[in-house]
Design a protein around this motif. Sequence first.
Motif, PDB file in Angstrom:
ATOM      1  N   THR A  12       0.847  -1.194   0.000  1.00  0.00           N
ATOM      2  CA  THR A  12       0.000   0.000   0.000  1.00  0.00           C
ATOM      3  C   THR A  12       0.881   1.243   0.000  1.00  0.00           C
ATOM      4  OG1 THR A  12      -0.143   0.133   2.421  1.00  0.00           O
ATOM      5  CG2 THR A  12      -1.797  -1.222   1.282  1.00  0.00           C
ATOM      6  N   PHE A  13       0.380   2.315  -0.596  1.00  0.00           N
ATOM      7  CA  PHE A  13       1.161   3.555  -0.684  1.00  0.00           C
ATOM      8  C   PHE A  13       0.214   4.679  -1.061  1.00  0.00           C
ATOM      9  CE2 PHE A  13       1.125   1.243  -4.615  1.00  0.00           C
ATOM     10  CZ  PHE A  13       0.861   2.185  -5.596  1.00  0.00           C
ATOM     11  N   THR A  14       0.700   5.895  -0.969  1.00  0.00           N
ATOM     12  CA  THR A  14      -0.076   7.066  -1.366  1.00  0.00           C
ATOM     13  C   THR A  14       0.602   7.714  -2.561  1.00  0.00           C
ATOM     14  OG1 THR A  14      -0.833   7.451   0.895  1.00  0.00           O
ATOM     15  CG2 THR A  14      -1.001   9.294  -0.629  1.00  0.00           C
ATOM     16  N   LYS A  15      -0.173   7.917  -3.627  1.00  0.00           N
ATOM     17  CA  LYS A  15       0.349   8.557  -4.832  1.00  0.00           C
ATOM     18  C   LYS A  15      -0.682   9.565  -5.316  1.00  0.00           C
ATOM     19  CE  LYS A  15       2.085   7.549  -9.486  1.00  0.00           C
ATOM     20  NZ  LYS A  15       2.270   6.509 -10.521  1.00  0.00           N
ATOM     21  N   ASN A  16      -0.208  10.771  -5.628  1.00  0.00           N
ATOM     22  CA  ASN A  16      -1.110  11.852  -6.047  1.00  0.00           C
ATOM     23  C   ASN A  16      -2.237  12.058  -5.038  1.00  0.00           C
ATOM     24  OD1 ASN A  16       0.402  12.075  -8.428  1.00  0.00           O
ATOM     25  ND2 ASN A  16      -0.865  10.555  -9.477  1.00  0.00           N
ATOM     26  N   ASN A  17      -1.877  11.984  -3.757  1.00  0.00           N
ATOM     27  CA  ASN A  17      -2.834  12.166  -2.654  1.00  0.00           C
ATOM     28  C   ASN A  17      -3.960  11.150  -2.676  1.00  0.00           C
ATOM     29  OD1 ASN A  17      -1.583  14.423  -1.405  1.00  0.00           O
ATOM     30  ND2 ASN A  17      -2.433  15.773  -2.975  1.00  0.00           N
ATOM     31  N   GLN A  18      -3.716   9.973  -3.263  1.00  0.00           N
ATOM     32  CA  GLN A  18      -4.697   8.887  -3.262  1.00  0.00           C
ATOM     33  C   GLN A  18      -4.084   7.635  -2.654  1.00  0.00           C
ATOM     34  OE1 GLN A  18      -5.974   8.667  -7.454  1.00  0.00           O
ATOM     35  NE2 GLN A  18      -8.051   8.950  -6.710  1.00  0.00           N
ATOM     36  N   PHE A  19      -4.864   6.981  -1.802  1.00  0.00           N
ATOM     37  CA  PHE A  19      -4.433   5.706  -1.239  1.00  0.00           C
ATOM     38  C   PHE A  19      -4.548   4.638  -2.324  1.00  0.00           C
ATOM     39  CE2 PHE A  19      -5.397   1.669   0.931  1.00  0.00           C
ATOM     40  CZ  PHE A  19      -4.300   1.584   1.773  1.00  0.00           C
ATOM     41  N   GLN A  20      -3.447   3.909  -2.559  1.00  0.00           N
ATOM     42  CA  GLN A  20      -3.428   2.898  -3.604  1.00  0.00           C
ATOM     43  C   GLN A  20      -2.789   1.618  -3.058  1.00  0.00           C
ATOM     44  OE1 GLN A  20      -2.043   4.163  -7.470  1.00  0.00           O
ATOM     45  NE2 GLN A  20      -2.534   6.318  -7.072  1.00  0.00           N
ATOM     46  N   ALA A  21      -2.986   0.542  -3.785  1.00  0.00           N
ATOM     47  CA  ALA A  21      -2.382  -0.734  -3.383  1.00  0.00           C
ATOM     48  C   ALA A  21      -2.071  -1.565  -4.609  1.00  0.00           C
ATOM     49  CB  ALA A  21      -3.336  -1.498  -2.455  1.00  0.00           C
ATOM     50  N   LEU A  22      -1.033  -2.363  -4.504  1.00  0.00           N
ATOM     51  CA  LEU A  22      -0.733  -3.423  -5.462  1.00  0.00           C
ATOM     52  C   LEU A  22      -0.964  -4.733  -4.726  1.00  0.00           C
ATOM     53  CD1 LEU A  22       2.533  -2.024  -7.078  1.00  0.00           C
ATOM     54  CD2 LEU A  22       0.272  -2.138  -8.135  1.00  0.00           C
ATOM     55  N   LEU A  23      -1.720  -5.631  -5.335  1.00  0.00           N
ATOM     56  CA  LEU A  23      -2.132  -6.859  -4.657  1.00  0.00           C
ATOM     57  C   LEU A  23      -1.904  -8.030  -5.599  1.00  0.00           C
ATOM     58  CD1 LEU A  23      -5.243  -7.248  -2.463  1.00  0.00           C
ATOM     59  CD2 LEU A  23      -4.949  -8.843  -4.346  1.00  0.00           C
ATOM     60  N   GLN A  24      -1.143  -9.026  -5.131  1.00  0.00           N
ATOM     61  CA  GLN A  24      -0.777 -10.159  -5.987  1.00  0.00           C
ATOM     62  C   GLN A  24      -1.456 -11.445  -5.552  1.00  0.00           C
ATOM     63  OE1 GLN A  24       3.446 -10.699  -6.548  1.00  0.00           O
ATOM     64  NE2 GLN A  24       3.233 -12.784  -7.294  1.00  0.00           N
ATOM     65  N   TYR A  25      -2.148 -12.080  -6.507  1.00  0.00           N
ATOM     66  CA  TYR A  25      -2.732 -13.402  -6.299  1.00  0.00           C
ATOM     67  C   TYR A  25      -1.754 -14.479  -6.777  1.00  0.00           C
ATOM     68  CZ  TYR A  25      -7.492 -11.711  -5.340  1.00  0.00           C
ATOM     69  OH  TYR A  25      -8.601 -11.138  -4.773  1.00  0.00           O
ATOM     70  N   SER A  26      -2.053 -15.718  -6.429  1.00  0.00           N
ATOM     71  CA  SER A  26      -1.240 -16.833  -6.924  1.00  0.00           C
ATOM     72  C   SER A  26      -1.597 -17.169  -8.372  1.00  0.00           C
ATOM     73  CB  SER A  26      -1.444 -18.072  -6.045  1.00  0.00           C
ATOM     74  OG  SER A  26      -2.816 -18.442  -6.028  1.00  0.00           O
ATOM     75  N   ASP A  27      -2.813 -16.795  -8.801  1.00  0.00           N
ATOM     76  CA  ASP A  27      -3.299 -17.184 -10.126  1.00  0.00           C
ATOM     77  C   ASP A  27      -3.969 -15.982 -10.789  1.00  0.00           C
ATOM     78  OD1 ASP A  27      -4.784 -18.206 -12.295  1.00  0.00           O
ATOM     79  OD2 ASP A  27      -5.050 -20.146 -11.319  1.00  0.00           O
ATOM     80  N   PRO A  28      -3.624 -15.686 -12.050  1.00  0.00           N
ATOM     81  CA  PRO A  28      -4.275 -14.575 -12.753  1.00  0.00           C
ATOM     82  C   PRO A  28      -5.799 -14.701 -12.798  1.00  0.00           C
ATOM     83  CG  PRO A  28      -2.375 -15.356 -14.010  1.00  0.00           C
ATOM     84  CD  PRO A  28      -2.586 -16.333 -12.890  1.00  0.00           C
ATOM     85  N   MET A  29      -6.311 -15.927 -12.813  1.00  0.00           N
ATOM     86  CA  MET A  29      -7.765 -16.108 -12.861  1.00  0.00           C
ATOM     87  C   MET A  29      -8.429 -15.578 -11.599  1.00  0.00           C
ATOM     88  SD  MET A  29     -10.107 -16.982 -14.919  1.00  0.00           S
ATOM     89  CE  MET A  29      -9.275 -17.982 -16.166  1.00  0.00           C
TER      90      MET A  29
END
Length: 522
Positions: free
Chosen positions: A181-198
């Motif tokens: 999680t991080f803040t960019k352009n004054n917006q809370f954002q997240a990168l979230l990784q699953y084990s499977d693209p599906m």
Amino acid sequence: MSSVVVTANGNDSKKFKVDDKMLGAPSRVLHIRKLPTEVMETEVIALGLPFGKVTNILMLKGKNQAFLEMASEEAAVTMVNYYTAITPHLRNQPIYIQYSNHKELKTDSALNQRAQAVLQAVTAVQTASTPLTGTTASESAVTPAQSPVLRVIIDNMYYPVTLDVLYQIFSKFGPVLKIITFTKNNQFQALLQYSDPMNAQQAKLALDGQNIYNACCTLRIDFSKLVNLNVKYNNDKSRDYTRPELPSGDGQPAMDPAIAAAFAKESSLLGTPGMMSGPYSGGSGFPSSLSFTQSAAVPGSLSPLAMPGAAAAVGRVAMSGIVSANHSVLLVSNLNDEMVSPQSLFTLFGVYGDVQRVKILYNKKDSALVQMADVNQAQLAMSHLNGQKMYGKIIRVTLSKHQTVQLPREGLDDQGLTKDFTNSPLHRFKKPGSKNFQNIFPPSATLHLSNIPPSIIEDDLKTLFIKSGGKVRGFKFFQRDHKMALLQMCSVEEAIQALIDLHNYDLGENHHLRVSFSKSTI
């Protein structure tokens, strides 16, 4: 051609025959077994969306089963073939999918109204968001997910959204491996990784455009160009669930510099959140968030997005479904009437929301009314401060029957027992999306200090906090930013007292110390 007919009294006109064999004669109606008891319609529908249009659904909650009807037999065959090779999971529980003996579903609209409402809403979103240029809808839907990594932006973030809340919500669609999680352009954002693209595909289709809390915290989800996240630290900002041994790394950047550089190059594919309209209200005090452009045409109320355990686990529950919107006034009792003041209550309760007014009761000075900016902040303060010790006494915090705190009549001296803080510059949450929303924690012995001027050293701060009447057990400047530090008192009570006394303390050089509770330990 056989079909399933469900009558309004709930009795099946045809007995369901459960075939233990995973595969039978192909049919566009699929039989799904071993569903978790609490599973929602949206989760079942999301199983089929990557493979084509879902045209009907029948939930058999008492049997932990469901029937899902696809638009074509081809889509159903593709779905069964995929899930035969890879066992699908809902809420971390394996489920089983096979062809039904039935060729179509005919459901009584009165009995199955809720499921049909969900299906219409999800279909509306899929239709609005599926690119059809040069391809058919079913071809587009069967296209493999681009990446197991989702990029999540939270719009209208008026209340805290934590890493733990995101994990609880997204893990319903498969194992979540990593979150940053991080803040960019004054917006809370997240990168979230699953084990499977599906799994990522299912989560995106089911959750994009929903609200986490009532009328706010809108999820905007797209695939990231990244295919793997490199998490260095396990803390409140980042987590690698496959590597619990990682250090907490206080003050360190959560994102690997190489990933940060790659992410910076990503052009946002997310449009404006214009698809949202007024949300339906969910049950259990948790607002539902399935709100779509065509929601006016969709009857019934839909299931809540956030499970009770998700928000309760971090003490940040949106309670608008339980409490009237006007109940933002708290009654605080069992106060130390010789020590308490409107200012001390403003400072302590201000950790959890913007305090508007405080009134210590004239005839009962061990009790006070504290008016917060809204009901959610009142609930947040009540859940965290009820039962805590303030000035040596365990305070009780409950909702008041009053809807506002009345100011004394002009010219009337109430001995300073009532104070209006409406325009106070010390409000922590005036700015929507402020980082302060991400750093709300229960009272703890460890305090987070910020806005420390360069001339102030460790001993200066220790001496200051010892004067507040406690003992300092530990201290640590943040490694890369000496404007911030962690300071640990010997008890939570001492930390509460120090926060009341020293938040906004003038350290000189035009720096006023900011003090809040920390989740970390030293």
